[in-house]
Structures are given as C-alpha cells and as structure tokens.
Design a protein around this motif. Structure first.
Motif, PDB file in Angstrom:
ATOM      1  N   ARG A  50       0.842  -1.193   0.000  1.00 37.08           N
ATOM      2  CA  ARG A  50       0.000   0.000   0.000  1.00 37.08           C
ATOM      3  C   ARG A  50       0.880   1.246   0.000  1.00 37.08           C
ATOM      4  O   ARG A  50       2.042   1.207   0.427  1.00 37.08           O
ATOM      5  N   SER A  51       0.328   2.324  -0.494  1.00 40.31           N
ATOM      6  CA  SER A  51       1.044   3.598  -0.455  1.00 40.31           C
ATOM      7  C   SER A  51       1.197   4.028   0.993  1.00 40.31           C
ATOM      8  O   SER A  51       0.324   3.773   1.829  1.00 40.31           O
ATOM      9  N   LYS A  52       2.326   4.671   1.309  1.00 39.88           N
ATOM     10  CA  LYS A  52       2.589   5.054   2.695  1.00 39.88           C
ATOM     11  C   LYS A  52       3.563   6.216   2.739  1.00 39.88           C
ATOM     12  O   LYS A  52       4.537   6.239   1.986  1.00 39.88           O
ATOM     13  N   LYS A  53       3.264   7.172   3.586  1.00 33.86           N
ATOM     14  CA  LYS A  53       4.139   8.331   3.809  1.00 33.86           C
ATOM     15  C   LYS A  53       4.480   9.049   2.497  1.00 33.86           C
ATOM     16  O   LYS A  53       5.625   9.435   2.262  1.00 33.86           O
ATOM     17  N   GLY A  54       3.466   9.205   1.652  1.00 35.27           N
ATOM     18  CA  GLY A  54       3.659   9.930   0.409  1.00 35.27           C
ATOM     19  C   GLY A  54       4.339   9.154  -0.688  1.00 35.27           C
ATOM     20  O   GLY A  54       4.624   9.706  -1.762  1.00 35.27           O
ATOM     21  N   LEU A  55       4.637   7.868  -0.457  1.00 38.63           N
ATOM     22  CA  LEU A  55       5.295   7.034  -1.463  1.00 38.63           C
ATOM     23  C   LEU A  55       4.302   6.038  -2.040  1.00 38.63           C
ATOM     24  O   LEU A  55       3.547   5.398  -1.298  1.00 38.63           O
ATOM     25  N   ASN A  56       4.293   5.887  -3.373  1.00 40.73           N
ATOM     26  CA  ASN A  56       3.448   4.866  -3.984  1.00 40.73           C
ATOM     27  C   ASN A  56       4.138   3.507  -3.869  1.00 40.73           C
ATOM     28  O   ASN A  56       5.263   3.397  -3.377  1.00 40.73           O
TER      29      ASN A  56
END
Length: 498
Positions: A50-56
């Motif tokens: 999943r995407s997390k902390k602005g990262l895909n």
C-alpha cells in the motif's frame, strides 16, 4: 514421500508465480530475498503493498530494495529484482483493496500464496485486528478459490494462537468462536460499541492480536477442503542467524525493543517471570520452513478430505528469561552500544506492585529530571515519552513471560529429511546445531549495525564511553552509600544521646 530429483525445491519453484502479503514486513522482506537468491528460476513474485508516507508502491519497493538485506542478492543475481511486481492493495480493506485488473491478473497467474500480512500490535482495536488478521485471511482464501492453478496456500500464524492449551500439537484446533459472525460484528458495529464488548469477546485471550490470529486459523481450516493449505506457527521471531547476513533486523518490536533498551542502560526494570523459558526462533529458520512447507504442499496430492498441514516453528533451545538477560548483558559488555546512559542491568520482577514502584524510581523520576534539564538547555524532551512507550510495551509482552507452553515438533523432522541432499545447505533448518551465546552475540551486533546504524569501526570509542559511564555509576553508588551510612550514623547517634 519419495523425492524426485527434478522436484528439488529450486526446481519446484521454477516457473511459479508467487503472491506474497506482508511483503514490507520483517518476514516478507527476508522471504523475498531468499526466494530470489535460492530459487532463481521463479517466474515472478507479486507483492501486495500500500502507499505510505507519500510514497506509492513502486517507490516503496525501490526504497525497500536498498536495504543491506539485499546486498548479497544484488551481487549474485541482480537481474532477479525485475521479477518483483508490486500490487496496490490493503489487507485492512474488504477484498484486500485490489483493483479488478490486478485481481484478474492474480487469478490468471498465481500458483503459490504466502499470506504473512498481519497487524502484530497487541493494543489494536478489535475491529481493526479482525479486519487485518481474520477478514483478510478469508479474502485471501476466496481469491485463491478463483485461481486456476494454485498449488499451495501457506498461512503464517503464531505459536501463541492457542494460549488456552499447555501443549500445542501440530494440528488445527476447533474454533473458539464463529469467525464469520465475528467478521460480521466487526463490519456492522460502531468502533466505540465494539470496544465496550472487547473484554467479553476476548475471554481468556490476552489481546486482540492473539484472538484474531486464532480466528484466522479457523478460516484456513474451513477452506482447506477446497484449497491445499498449510499453517506455519513461528514463536518470537528474532534476527537472522546467518542467511543472507548474520544478525539482520529492521524493526524495534516487542522483546527486540526491550533488549536494545536494556543494552543502552535505559531499561532498569522489567515485569517478567525470570524462571519461565523463552521461546524464540531466527527469522531465516522461519523463512526456510515456509519455503519447504509450500514445496511439500505442492508435491502432495490434494483431496477434498485433506486437512491443513501444520508446522510449529519453535525453538529447541531452552533458556530462562533470566539466563537470556544475563547472557545478553555479558555480550553487550563485550560489544557495547554507543552512547549508553547507564550500566546495563535490568531488575526482573514478577510482582506488579514492586514493578510499578521500581518503574517510578528507576524510569519515571530520572526521565523527568533529564527532560527538565533538556528543556532548560532548549532541547526537546524525549525521555518521558520513551519511558511511557517502554512501560506499555513491557506490560504488553509480560503475559508471554509469565506463561510457558510446550510444542510438538513431529512434523519438522520428516520435513527436513525429505529435503534432498543438494538442497540442504540452502534450506535445511537445523534448530539444534547452533550455540545460543554465539547467536545472541550475532543479535547484538545486528542491533548495532542495522537498528542503531552504528559503525563497528567505532567500537573502541563505544568501549571507552562505557568505561566512563561505569566509573561515573560506581562513584554515584559510592556517594549514595556514604550518604546513607552518614544518615544512619547521625540517626543512631542522636537516638543514643537522647
């Protein structure tokens, strides 16, 4: 089972499409590395992320592959990184949060499923734990039923899923609750209302994690009549023993955080029964077990009367918590952490009142004083928050240090014997052939290198700092002793005078 040379573990994985959940977790990272390096002809590995902390998902994957864990793979088989395919999804969402296109691609191509995704936090709400640990397992099984060529579905459970049993056999146990109703309740009730009923739902289970993992095993058991399923139950998963690099660890969780805190001199007291035997296992042993179990499952003829193959992935090294702590402190004396704040020495007590009093004396009051000094010099106070988190973590894991379970390991020996001689160097799980003190030294160095990011070339400086701290602590203890004796002397003198 007679082994066909053409069906060695690498040969079995050749051309297979593997679907991994929990790919960014501790186990998932090590599994990816091991498969790509030791089973080089695997066709592809789909990673649920999943995407997390602005990262895909693509950016997260690239960030993950920069870890030191993958250096050996990068040297030996750099092209195999191209076989990793990130799939956007989320195990906390219904249907795993998959798009229709990704779901169809998985249905068409996946042949092996490793379901390792889980929320391992003990204080998660019941709703979230059931969504992530139980409902996601159901959704994995539903997805697997649609797959055309699925050969193995391996569910990574926990050795503590059946805390009501003193002796844990390698079998699926009767359900402790109706998992379907529990999912319906979690989906329909408000979070606040569900929290009110949490204690009643858990009954004798210590936390929502164990409860939801127990329910997930019931899910696997029910779907095993239509799917080739296996359950692997690891105990406390610790840093690597040797493969691919000794001592690799990338997160401070549960006992790992407590060990590091003790080695830094931060944790002075712990709530623990020092006479209870600890059960932990190196992560590379667990990964080899998962790989071998899926291989065995793929070579076993599946029938509708089949039951899940269950493997207790537990240690055969038996040491009490007290002996483990003593050995760890001996090891950290030889290879100390940088910047220790006090001499590593943790008091273990099974008396909660004493633990609470000692926590105030040894943790809270010093933390308040140090944070006050930090504020005075314009620095951000951090120690009280750290002590609060350590207290919560200690209380969360204390249940497991007060209870002891015995495990059947009857399936491990036949599984290891079935591995062909050519594969044994890469996949054999010899639980008894390593020295526990040597392993704890590996864990300590791994904590320094991979968690604390300390340079081993600065070891002499760390030892010099440790010696200064030891001298300071010794002087403090001498002054306190003199002060106490002086007070006692004055009190006795005044009493005699009167």
């Amino acid at each position: 089972m007679t082994i066909d040379p053409a069906k060695s573990i690498p040969a079995f994985y050749a051309g297979q499409s593997v679907f991994v959940t929990g790919a960014t977790g501790f186990l998932g990272k090590v599994f990816i590395e091991k498969i790509l390096r030791s089973c080089p002809d695997v066709r592809e590995i789909f990673l649920l992320m999943r995407s997390k902390k602005g990262l895909n998902v693509n950016e997260r994957l690239q960030q993950m592959l920069n870890l030191p864990l993958y250096e050996k793979l990068r040297e030996e088989r750099p092209s195999n990184f191209e076989k990793l395919i990130p799939i956007s999804g989320n195990v906390s969402e219904k249907g795993l949060g998959l798009s229709d296109a990704d779901r169809q691609m998985l249905i068409e191509r996946v042949t092996i499923i490793i379901h390792g995704a889980a929320s391992v936090r003990f204080n998660d709400s019941l709703k979230y734990s059931i969504f992530v640990n139980t409902r996601a397992t159901r959704d994995i099984c539903i997805l697997a039923q649609s797959m055309k060529n699925v050969k193995a579905l391996v569910y990574v459970s926990t050795a503590f899923a059946h805390v009501d049993k003193q002796f844990i056999e390698e079998k699926a146990y009767p359900p402790i609750a109706d998992w379907q109703k529990m999912i319906e309740i979690a989906e329909s009730l408000d979070e606040h209302i569900l929290n009110i009923f949490t204690a009643k739902c858990l009954d004798y289970f210590p936390n929502t994690y164990i409860f939801s993992k127990n329910l997930a095993e019931s899910v696997i058991q029910e779907y095993s009549s239509s799917l080739p399923c296996a359950i692997v139950r690891p105990s406390v998963v610790m840093p690597t023993l040797e493969d691919p690099v000794p001592g690799w660890i990338d997160n401070v969780y549960g006992p790992i955080g407590l060990y590091v805190g003790g080695g830094k001199g931060v944790i002075r007291v712990a709530c623990c029964n020092k006479h209870v035997t600890e059960n932990s296992v190196p992560v590379d042993f667990v990964i080899k077990a998962i790989i071998a179990v899926s291989w065995k499952l793929g070579l076993t003829r599946f029938t509708e009367s089949s039951t899940p193959f269950v493997l207790n992935c537990t240690t055969q090294k038996h040491m009490t918590h007290q002996n483990v702590i003593r050995t760890l402190f001996s090891v950290t004396h030889e290879t100390p952490f940088e910047g220790i704040i006090w001499t590593p020495n943790t008091i273990l007590t099974d008396n909660f009142i004493l633990f609470y009093i000692l926590t105030i004396l040894w943790h809270i009051l010093p933390a308040m004083l140090i944070d006050f000094v930090s504020k005075f010099f314009g620095r951000r106070p951090l120690l009280m928050r750290l002590m609060r988190n350590l207290y919560v973590a200690n209380r969360a894991v204390s249940y497991f240090s007060f209870h002891e379970w015995k495990y059947s390991n009857t399936n491990m020996s036949p599984l290891m014997c079935s591995i062909s001689p050519d594969d044994r160097d890469m996949f054999l799980m010899n639980y008894s052939d390593y020295d526990i003190r040597h392993y704890l030294k590996i864990c300590n160095v791994g904590g320094k290198k991979f968690l604390r990011h300390e340079d081993m070339n600065r070891l002499d400086a760390a030892k010099a700092h440790r010696n200064r701290v030891y001298l300071f602590v010794t002087l403090v203890e001498i002054f306190i002793s003199i002060g106490v004796l002086w007070i006692l002397y004055n009190w006795m003198y005044s009493t005699n005078t009167v």
